[in-house]
Write an enzyme that holds these catalytic residues in place. Structure first.
Site, PDB file in Angstrom:
ATOM      1  N   ASP A  34      19.326  15.310  19.927  1.00  0.00           N
ATOM      2  CA  ASP A  34      19.223  16.390  20.912  1.00  0.00           C
ATOM      3  C   ASP A  34      18.739  17.666  20.227  1.00  0.00           C
ATOM      4  OD1 ASP A  34      20.664  14.853  23.118  1.00  0.00           O
ATOM      5  OD2 ASP A  34      22.179  14.871  21.541  1.00  0.00           O
ATOM      6  N   TYR A 216      21.823   3.009  13.519  1.00  0.00           N
ATOM      7  CA  TYR A 216      23.242   3.042  13.871  1.00  0.00           C
ATOM      8  C   TYR A 216      23.908   1.822  13.244  1.00  0.00           C
ATOM      9  CZ  TYR A 216      21.090   5.949  17.484  1.00  0.00           C
ATOM     10  OH  TYR A 216      20.340   6.885  18.137  1.00  0.00           O
ATOM     11  N   GLN A 278      14.961  18.916   8.200  1.00  0.00           N
ATOM     12  CA  GLN A 278      14.184  18.073   9.119  1.00  0.00           C
ATOM     13  C   GLN A 278      12.777  17.760   8.616  1.00  0.00           C
ATOM     14  OE1 GLN A 278      13.165  19.505  13.093  1.00  0.00           O
ATOM     15  NE2 GLN A 278      13.866  17.579  13.960  1.00  0.00           N
ATOM     16  N   ARG A 294      15.562   5.253  14.675  1.00  0.00           N
ATOM     17  CA  ARG A 294      16.534   5.116  15.767  1.00  0.00           C
ATOM     18  C   ARG A 294      16.352   6.264  16.766  1.00  0.00           C
ATOM     19  NH1 ARG A 294      21.958   7.349  12.555  1.00  0.00           N
ATOM     20  NH2 ARG A 294      21.922   9.409  13.566  1.00  0.00           N
ATOM     21  N   GLY A 295      17.123   6.199  17.863  1.00  0.00           N
ATOM     22  CA  GLY A 295      17.220   7.338  18.778  1.00  0.00           C
ATOM     23  C   GLY A 295      15.881   7.740  19.363  1.00  0.00           C
ATOM     24  N   GLU A 296      15.542   9.007  19.197  1.00  0.00           N
ATOM     25  CA  GLU A 296      14.308   9.516  19.822  1.00  0.00           C
ATOM     26  C   GLU A 296      13.361  10.162  18.806  1.00  0.00           C
ATOM     27  OE1 GLU A 296      14.586  11.278  23.660  1.00  0.00           O
ATOM     28  OE2 GLU A 296      12.942  12.662  23.310  1.00  0.00           O
ATOM     29  N   ASP A 297      13.852  11.149  18.066  1.00  0.00           N
ATOM     30  CA  ASP A 297      12.919  11.911  17.246  1.00  0.00           C
ATOM     31  C   ASP A 297      12.382  11.108  16.051  1.00  0.00           C
ATOM     32  OD1 ASP A 297      11.585  14.493  16.857  1.00  0.00           O
ATOM     33  OD2 ASP A 297      12.754  14.601  15.019  1.00  0.00           O
TER      34      ASP A 297
HETATM   35  O1  TRH Z   1      20.403  11.057  15.445  1.00  0.00           O
HETATM   36  P1  TRH Z   1      19.857  10.218  16.529  1.00  0.00           P
HETATM   37  O2  TRH Z   1      20.520   8.953  16.760  1.00  0.00           O
HETATM   38  O3  TRH Z   1      19.842  11.070  17.817  1.00  0.00           O
HETATM   39  C1  TRH Z   1      19.937  10.811  19.149  1.00  0.00           C
HETATM   40  C2  TRH Z   1      21.245  11.212  19.698  1.00  0.00           C
HETATM   41  O4  TRH Z   1      22.135  10.138  19.538  1.00  0.00           O
HETATM   42  C3  TRH Z   1      21.084  11.604  21.100  1.00  0.00           C
HETATM   43  O5  TRH Z   1      22.309  11.892  21.719  1.00  0.00           O
HETATM   44  C4  TRH Z   1      20.366  10.540  21.821  1.00  0.00           C
HETATM   45  O6  TRH Z   1      20.264  10.899  23.102  1.00  0.00           O
HETATM   46  C5  TRH Z   1      19.040  10.359  21.189  1.00  0.00           C
HETATM   47  O7  TRH Z   1      19.225   9.961  19.839  1.00  0.00           O
HETATM   48  C6  TRH Z   1      18.175   9.368  21.886  1.00  0.00           C
HETATM   49  O8  TRH Z   1      18.293   9.880  16.217  1.00  0.00           O
HETATM   50  P2  TRH Z   1      16.990  10.766  16.267  1.00  0.00           P
HETATM   51  O9  TRH Z   1      16.625  11.099  17.664  1.00  0.00           O
HETATM   52  O10 TRH Z   1      15.997  10.057  15.473  1.00  0.00           O
HETATM   53  O11 TRH Z   1      17.353  12.123  15.531  1.00  0.00           O
HETATM   54  C7  TRH Z   1      17.527  12.192  14.139  1.00  0.00           C
HETATM   55  C8  TRH Z   1      17.039  13.531  13.641  1.00  0.00           C
HETATM   56  O12 TRH Z   1      17.463  13.737  12.307  1.00  0.00           O
HETATM   57  C9  TRH Z   1      15.521  13.648  13.631  1.00  0.00           C
HETATM   58  O13 TRH Z   1      15.120  14.923  14.077  1.00  0.00           O
HETATM   59  C10 TRH Z   1      15.153  13.479  12.165  1.00  0.00           C
HETATM   60  C11 TRH Z   1      16.351  14.114  11.518  1.00  0.00           C
HETATM   61  N1  TRH Z   1      16.589  13.752  10.115  1.00  0.00           N
HETATM   62  C12 TRH Z   1      16.594  14.751   9.165  1.00  0.00           C
HETATM   63  O14 TRH Z   1      16.358  15.939   9.498  1.00  0.00           O
HETATM   64  N2  TRH Z   1      16.850  14.419   7.868  1.00  0.00           N
HETATM   65  C13 TRH Z   1      17.100  13.152   7.473  1.00  0.00           C
HETATM   66  O15 TRH Z   1      17.342  12.891   6.272  1.00  0.00           O
HETATM   67  C14 TRH Z   1      17.079  12.125   8.475  1.00  0.00           C
HETATM   68  C15 TRH Z   1      17.355  10.701   8.088  1.00  0.00           C
HETATM   69  C16 TRH Z   1      16.835  12.468   9.778  1.00  0.00           C
END
Ligand code: TRH
Length: 399
Positions: A34, A216, A278, A294-297
């Site tokens: 998020d 996860y 990030q 995983r997730g979105e970003d």
């Molecule tokens: O962390 P996520 O699983 O996030 C989400 C949330 O669970 C949310 O509630 C849900 O709705 C959504 O997924 C679909 O996975 P995501 O989206 O990949 O986000 C991880 C963030 O962390 C991404 O911006 C990259 C960042 N990141 C870093 O900044 N440094 C790191 O070392 C890593 C591994 C990731």
């Protein structure tokens, strides 16, 4: 006190976007997606479009993990040209109630009622957008930018849907991203420095398959680690510290697998990495031959990395996530020949709780996936960057 907020910031050269004030509201549900998406969007709107962005976030500790420049004790602060407000939802909306030109509520978080009431009173009504979660499903294009009138006020909010296909809002992509990746891929010195910083050692030999693992908790991890250990080809595994670290520790018989830990079993060598700021996540994707995301970003970043990836989708009740997984597979696998496409589907399904992953089956198709990943990044770019698409729509409404 209520004020209309309009910026007088200079727009970046060649654009006519000066004067757009934007408030983004972000409630952190869990993990980092998020705030990860909102922080990226906020920076893009500020840096690439010259907007005056305020980001309201309810959880500064989650934010701090991917933005260590943040001071979690401060209610208000400016980081990289974005004004960050620690949001005490639902009532709080900053010390002075200022209503922006563009208001983005991320992922259906509720705006403070007092803020919505003030939006309705504003002479020039703000453009109100509900930024939805990313889905690759076809229906998304039909609902993208649909207005929804407010039941009481003379206000309409528009649904802004990220997506992977034409007619959707697209996904976030910074203007400099491809050039940064090309610099990294072109420079052996940069890559060697990255490996030394991340793992303490030099890059692995070319015959190794380098894999990043961001996921996860997952029952498929242990069988996959066993296959990597017992395989004919060396695997170098890079694991950012997090929810899967416990499974790695159990596999290696170690008390923990925190940042800096390393272990070797058979053909498998694994390194635990520190969770980075990030921007530091992209080079991990660029350094790897295959990325588990995983997730979105991170799912989006893997696509821009133009390398094969495996997606651990955010699990939802009643398996509501499975059609979304298949919709993404349909886009990504569209032009793959039948056999590699079916193997990709089997592997992604297994990684998401449907069976046991078969590494040999996947590995034999890795060259086909590498070619497809490059082509797919080009196709996805045709949909356009989400921040630019959003800015264009907002400007059309502000006229
Ligand atoms: O962390 P996520 O699983 O996030 C989400 C949330 O669970 C949310 O509630 C849900 O709705 C959504 O997924 C679909 O996975 P995501 O989206 O990949 O986000 C991880 C963030 O962390 C991404 O911006 C990259 C960042 N990141 C870093 O900044 N440094 C790191 O070392 C890593 C591994 C990731």
């Amino acid at each position: 006190m209520t004020e209309a907020r309009s910026s007088s910031a200079a727009a970046p050269t060649g654009t006519a976007e000066a004067g757009v004030a934007c408030d983004i509201f972000c409630a952190v549900i869990d993990n980092f997606g998020d705030i990860g998406v909102c922080w990226r969007l906020a920076r893009q709107l500020a840096h690439e479009h010259g907007w005056q962005v305020r980001l309201f976030v309810d959880d500064l500790h989650a934010f701090d993990k991917l933005c260590p420049a943040l001071d979690t004790s401060r209610a208000t602060q400016s980081v990289e040209g974005v004004l960050i407000e620690h949001w005490h939802e639902p009532e709080h909306a900053g010390d002075t109630l200022q209503i922006a030109d563009v208001v983005i509520e991320a992922f259906a978080c509720e705006l403070p009622p007092v803020y919505v009431a003030a939006m309705a009173e504003r002479g020039r009504k703000p453009v109100w957008l509900n930024l939805e979660y990313l889905s690759a499903e076809d229906w998304v294009a039909d609902f993208h930018l649909r207005p929804s009138p407010h039941p009481r006020y003379a206000l309409a909010k528009h649904f802004f849907f990220p997506g992977l296909g034409p007619g959707t809002g697209g996904v976030l992509k910074e203007r400099t991203l491809d050039a940064s990746r090309a610099d990294f891929e072109r420079s052996p010195q940069t890559r060697a420095a990255w490996w030394r910083h991340a793992t303490g050692g030099p890059p692995p030999a070319p015959e190794a398959t380098v894999i990043s693992l961001f996921a996860y908790e997952n029952l498929a991890v242990a069988p996959l680690l066993e296959q990597w250990r017992d395989g004919a080809r060396p695997v170098v595994l890079l694991v950012p510290e997090g929810r899967i670290s416990g499974a790695l520790a159990r596999f290696f018989g170690m008390p923990a697998f925190g940042a800096g830990s390393q272990a070797t079993r058979g053909a498998l060598r694994a390194h635990a990495l520190a969770f980075t700021e990030q921007r530091g996540y992209d080079p991990l994707l660029w350094a790897s031959d295959l990325n588990f995301v995983r997730g979105e970003d991170s799912f989006v970043r893997a696509q821009w990395a133009a390398r094969p990836f495996v997606w651990h989708i955010y699990p939802q009740a009643d398996d509501a996530h499975l059609p979304k997984l298949d919709a993404a597979l349909a886009h990504y696998g569209r032009t793959l020949p039948e056999a590699p496409r079916a193997a990709l589907e089997r592997f992604w399904h297994a990684w998401n709780g449907r069976g046991i992953p078969d590494w040999a089956d996947f590995l034999q198709n890795l060259p086909a996936y590498a070619a497809r990943a490059k082509a797919w990044a080009g196709e996805l770019a045709q949909v356009g960057d989400l921040a630019a698409n959003l800015a264009e729509f907002a400007k059309s409404q502000l006229k």
